[in-house]
Design a protein around this motif. Structure first.
Motif, PDB file in Angstrom:
ATOM      1  N   UNK A 251       0.827  -1.215   0.000  1.00 42.86           N
ATOM      2  CA  UNK A 251       0.000   0.000   0.000  1.00 42.86           C
ATOM      3  C   UNK A 251       0.859   1.261   0.000  1.00 42.86           C
ATOM      4  N   UNK A 252       0.306   2.324  -0.544  1.00 45.38           N
ATOM      5  CA  UNK A 252       1.054   3.570  -0.656  1.00 45.38           C
ATOM      6  C   UNK A 252       1.437   4.117   0.708  1.00 45.38           C
ATOM      7  N   UNK A 253       0.553   3.954   1.704  1.00 39.14           N
ATOM      8  CA  UNK A 253       0.816   4.455   3.049  1.00 39.14           C
ATOM      9  C   UNK A 253       0.873   3.290   4.038  1.00 39.14           C
ATOM     10  N   UNK A 254       1.705   2.291   3.741  1.00 43.46           N
ATOM     11  CA  UNK A 254       1.825   1.155   4.662  1.00 43.46           C
ATOM     12  C   UNK A 254       2.734   1.460   5.846  1.00 43.46           C
ATOM     13  N   UNK A 255       3.453   2.585   5.817  1.00 45.22           N
ATOM     14  CA  UNK A 255       4.321   2.979   6.924  1.00 45.22           C
ATOM     15  C   UNK A 255       3.684   4.143   7.669  1.00 45.22           C
ATOM     16  N   UNK A 256       3.739   4.101   9.000  1.00 41.98           N
ATOM     17  CA  UNK A 256       3.055   5.115   9.798  1.00 41.98           C
ATOM     18  C   UNK A 256       3.967   6.294  10.123  1.00 41.98           C
ATOM     19  N   UNK A 257       3.393   7.296  10.759  1.00 41.65           N
ATOM     20  CA  UNK A 257       4.126   8.535  11.042  1.00 41.65           C
ATOM     21  C   UNK A 257       5.242   8.324  12.063  1.00 41.65           C
ATOM     22  N   UNK A 258       5.060   7.394  13.006  1.00 40.32           N
ATOM     23  CA  UNK A 258       6.150   7.098  13.929  1.00 40.32           C
ATOM     24  C   UNK A 258       7.360   6.558  13.174  1.00 40.32           C
ATOM     25  N   UNK A 259       7.122   5.630  12.244  1.00 42.04           N
ATOM     26  CA  UNK A 259       8.229   5.092  11.452  1.00 42.04           C
ATOM     27  C   UNK A 259       8.940   6.204  10.689  1.00 42.04           C
ATOM     28  N   UNK A 260       8.178   7.107  10.095  1.00 40.27           N
ATOM     29  CA  UNK A 260       8.794   8.208   9.349  1.00 40.27           C
ATOM     30  C   UNK A 260       9.654   9.076  10.259  1.00 40.27           C
ATOM     31  N   UNK A 261       9.118   9.433  11.421  1.00 37.13           N
ATOM     32  CA  UNK A 261       9.858  10.337  12.291  1.00 37.13           C
ATOM     33  C   UNK A 261      11.147   9.685  12.796  1.00 37.13           C
ATOM     34  N   UNK A 262      11.077   8.391  13.150  1.00 38.56           N
ATOM     35  CA  UNK A 262      12.266   7.698  13.642  1.00 38.56           C
ATOM     36  C   UNK A 262      13.326   7.603  12.548  1.00 38.56           C
ATOM     37  N   UNK A 263      12.918   7.228  11.335  1.00 37.71           N
ATOM     38  CA  UNK A 263      13.889   7.095  10.240  1.00 37.71           C
ATOM     39  C   UNK A 263      14.592   8.422   9.987  1.00 37.71           C
ATOM     40  N   UNK A 264      13.863   9.525  10.039  1.00 41.64           N
ATOM     41  CA  UNK A 264      14.477  10.816   9.746  1.00 41.64           C
ATOM     42  C   UNK A 264      15.328  11.342  10.904  1.00 41.64           C
ATOM     43  N   UNK A 265      15.154  10.834  12.114  1.00 47.72           N
ATOM     44  CA  UNK A 265      15.972  11.299  13.231  1.00 47.72           C
ATOM     45  C   UNK A 265      17.211  10.417  13.446  1.00 47.72           C
ATOM     46  N   UNK A 266      17.283   9.251  12.773  1.00 45.33           N
ATOM     47  CA  UNK A 266      18.371   8.311  13.024  1.00 45.33           C
ATOM     48  C   UNK A 266      19.739   8.858  12.631  1.00 45.33           C
ATOM     49  N   UNK A 267      19.792   9.646  11.589  1.00 41.00           N
ATOM     50  CA  UNK A 267      21.103  10.101  11.105  1.00 41.00           C
ATOM     51  C   UNK A 267      21.863  10.918  12.135  1.00 41.00           C
TER      52      UNK A 267
END
Length: 589
Positions: A251-267
């Protein structure tokens, strides 16, 4: 909770009730969690504070598309985005792999992660289960596994590295050789969900090699190593055609907002992540040492963030699990529902030392009777005090795994054909489930030291009456016999082979040293053959030769969707110092 704990475990579809369910049944505080294999040191407290500060926005608004989140993860790991597909947890990706790429049959060593056996069986596939032997510490011999795959004619092979629940580890060069030997299969899956916790090798991942091969998928988890199971995110790496096939179905939105925020803060937190993995590895060594000091408890070597332990003889895992939870507020994973395991085994997650001391104290009281309810091990030297059907299973295993087919002969009575019961539930044309061999389960009479050599036993002479001629012959001539496990140095060979699988699902064991009174084909031993070298593909001997569609399925090329797949470039492979653990590369601890 004390009166309701057993029903909590029985009413859940998973192996254990969720932490939310356990918290609702208690006074509002959950137990110490030795069940769910999660990194206890990551995210850091400061990262959790940052997430809490943004909670309103995270749960209010839609996330970005999966392509946007995947592109950010690939930038962090230095992976080509066209070779990656992100899912809402690794189980979502396993589900799509089964629906899209598994057409007829799948082979997997057992015990292992339950979705690799349950998912294909739920969709009517044949699952060929290769039993890992307790006598060899549940180590996977890839050459024997390859021989098993050829004998069964399996079209998809799965390898978990490290394996769950035992933590067994395979070195990179051996996995690559296995991938090349299985190059004619429809698919080879290497599940590296726990590989970030391994320290036996500096660069253990095969993701780079997977991108360059037409039929290999590497599965990786994010929730386990990032300590965030509740977010549900993971990814796979494959060549562009395979990865694109799976990605196109998500699905186009199979990933939730928590996943997005964590991925972008990992760097910004690569150093803290590397330190957390280093601490888990140190805790694993300390925890293994403390548990090994408990009398009768066997601890198996592990490269995951968990330890596989066998309880002392006479201890029933469900009883130990329930008492640890109700008397000590400790949650553990009892492995009685894992194929190839039994209730004598627990999987214990690696946790900080203060929690481990609490676990060891609880086990001492439950196992050895220092609590008001007495000991779970009634008699250390003699006990068989089981409280469930596990006792019957373990007694059967002691007759087959310990004494080979002679044990079956004695149990069945003189003159009974040995393999008749095993060959009866043969796999039909409808793709039924092969029954796993009882030999893959533990023995209740075994001593707690795993590497102790079995004591030789005399071969009993069978009764003189002949075997009925109407019984089917148990040795299929088209299947090669398995290669026996090598004996440890300085130990004598056991009186019978350690593996006595059901004839319907596994290769037939070697004949007994004393021939049974059977027709002529049973009297001559089948010559043992070493497996073909792993450097070259082994010749198929199953019902589906290379390039021929499996029954009702597709060829490997058709599954990939192309006959001329170009190699994915290896440029930009992980090596940046900003993220020391990218895809298992550049390990620092």
């Amino acid at each position: 909770m004390a009166d309701n704990v057993t029903s909590l475990f029985r009413s859940t579809a998973a192996h254990s009730p969720s932490m939310a369910a356990l918290t609702r049944e208690s006074d509002g505080a959950g137990p110490v969690d030795f069940c769910i294999p999660c990194n206890p040191y990551f995210p850091t407290p400061a990262m959790f504070e940052e997430l809490a500060a943004r909670l309103r926005d995270i749960i209010t608004y839609y996330p970005s598309s999966a392509d946007t989140i995947t592109a950010e993860l690939c930038s962090l790991l230095r992976l080509p985005p066209q070779c990656v597909a992100m899912g809402n947890g690794s189980t979502e990706l396993i589900t799509w792999i089964d629906h899209l790429l598994v057409r007829e049959s799948l082979a997997v060593p057992v015990p292992t992660f339950g979705r690799w056996t349950d998912q294909p069986m739920e969709t009517g596939k044949r699952v060929d289960m290769f039993p890992l032997q307790e006598s060899s510490g549940f180590a996977l011999d890839l050459a024997q596994y390859a021989e098993f795959i050829r004998a069964r004619g399996t079209r998809v092979a799965v390898v978990c590295n490290p394996n769950n629940p035992d933590g067994g580890f395979l070195h990179k060069h051996a996995v690559v050789q296995f991938m090349d030997a299985m190059a004619d299969l429809d698919l080879v899956v290497i599940d590296e969900s726990f590989l970030e916790f391994a320290d036996a090798e500096n660069e253990p991942s095969v993701v780079q090699e997977a991108m360059l091969r037409p039929n290999v998928i590497v599965l990786r988890s994010l929730g386990k190593n990032f300590g965030l199971h509740g977010i549900r995110f993971g990814y796979l790496v494959a060549n562009p055609a395979l990865a694109g096939r799976v990605r196109s179905m998500l699905p186009k939105w199979n990933l939730n907002s928590f996943a997005e925020y964590v991925v972008f803060m990992l760097k910004e937190h690569g150093a803290e992540y590397a330190q957390s993995l280093h601490q888990v590895r140190r805790d694993r060594m300390d925890m293994s040492g403390q548990l090994s000091s408990l009398p009768g408890l066997t601890v198996y070597p592990s490269q995951g963030n968990f330890l596989f332990v066998r309880l002392p003889v006479g201890a029933e895992g469900t009883v130990v699990r329930d008492r640890l939870l109700t008397e000590h507020r400790i949650l553990v994973r009892e492995c009685g529902n894992k194929i190839g395991s039994s209730s004598r085994f627990l999987r214990l997650v690696v946790r900080p030392q203060v929690d481990v001391r609490r676990l060891v104290s609880g086990l001492e009281q439950v196992l050895y009777g220092t609590s008001r309810r007495g000991a779970a091990v009634p008699e250390q030297a003699t006990g068989t005090g089981y409280s469930s059907g596990t006792a019957a299973v373990d007694r059967l295993v002691s007759e087959t795994n310990g004494a080979g087919t002679r044990g079956l002969a004695q149990a069945a009575g003189a003159g009974m054909p040995l393999p008749a019961a095993a060959s009866a539930p043969a796999v039909g044309a409808g793709g039924g489930m092969p029954v796993p061999a009882a030999a893959g389960l533990p023995q209740p009479e075994a001593r707690p030291v795993v590497r102790e050599a079995p004591r030789p036993q005399p071969v009993p002479q069978p009764a003189p009456q002949p075997v009925p001629q109407s019984v089917p012959q148990p040795v299929p001539q088209q299947l090669p016999p398995p290669v026996p496990f090598p004996e440890p140095a300085g130990q004598s060979a056991p009186a019978a082979p350690p593996l006595a699988p059901a004839a319907a699902a596994f290769p037939t064991p070697a004949p007994l040293s004393a021939p049974m009174p059977a027709p002529a084909p049973m009297q001559a031993p089948v010559p043992m053959q070493a497996p073909a070298p792993m450097q070259a593909p082994l010749p198929p001997s199953g019902p589906t030769p290379p390039g021929v569609p499996a029954r009702g399925g597709l060829t490997a090329a058709q599954v990939r969707g192309t006959d001329g797949l170009s190699m994915a470039p290896a440029t930009g492979w992980p090596g940046a110092q900003s993220w020391p653990e990218a895809a298992g590369m550049g390990r620092t601890g």
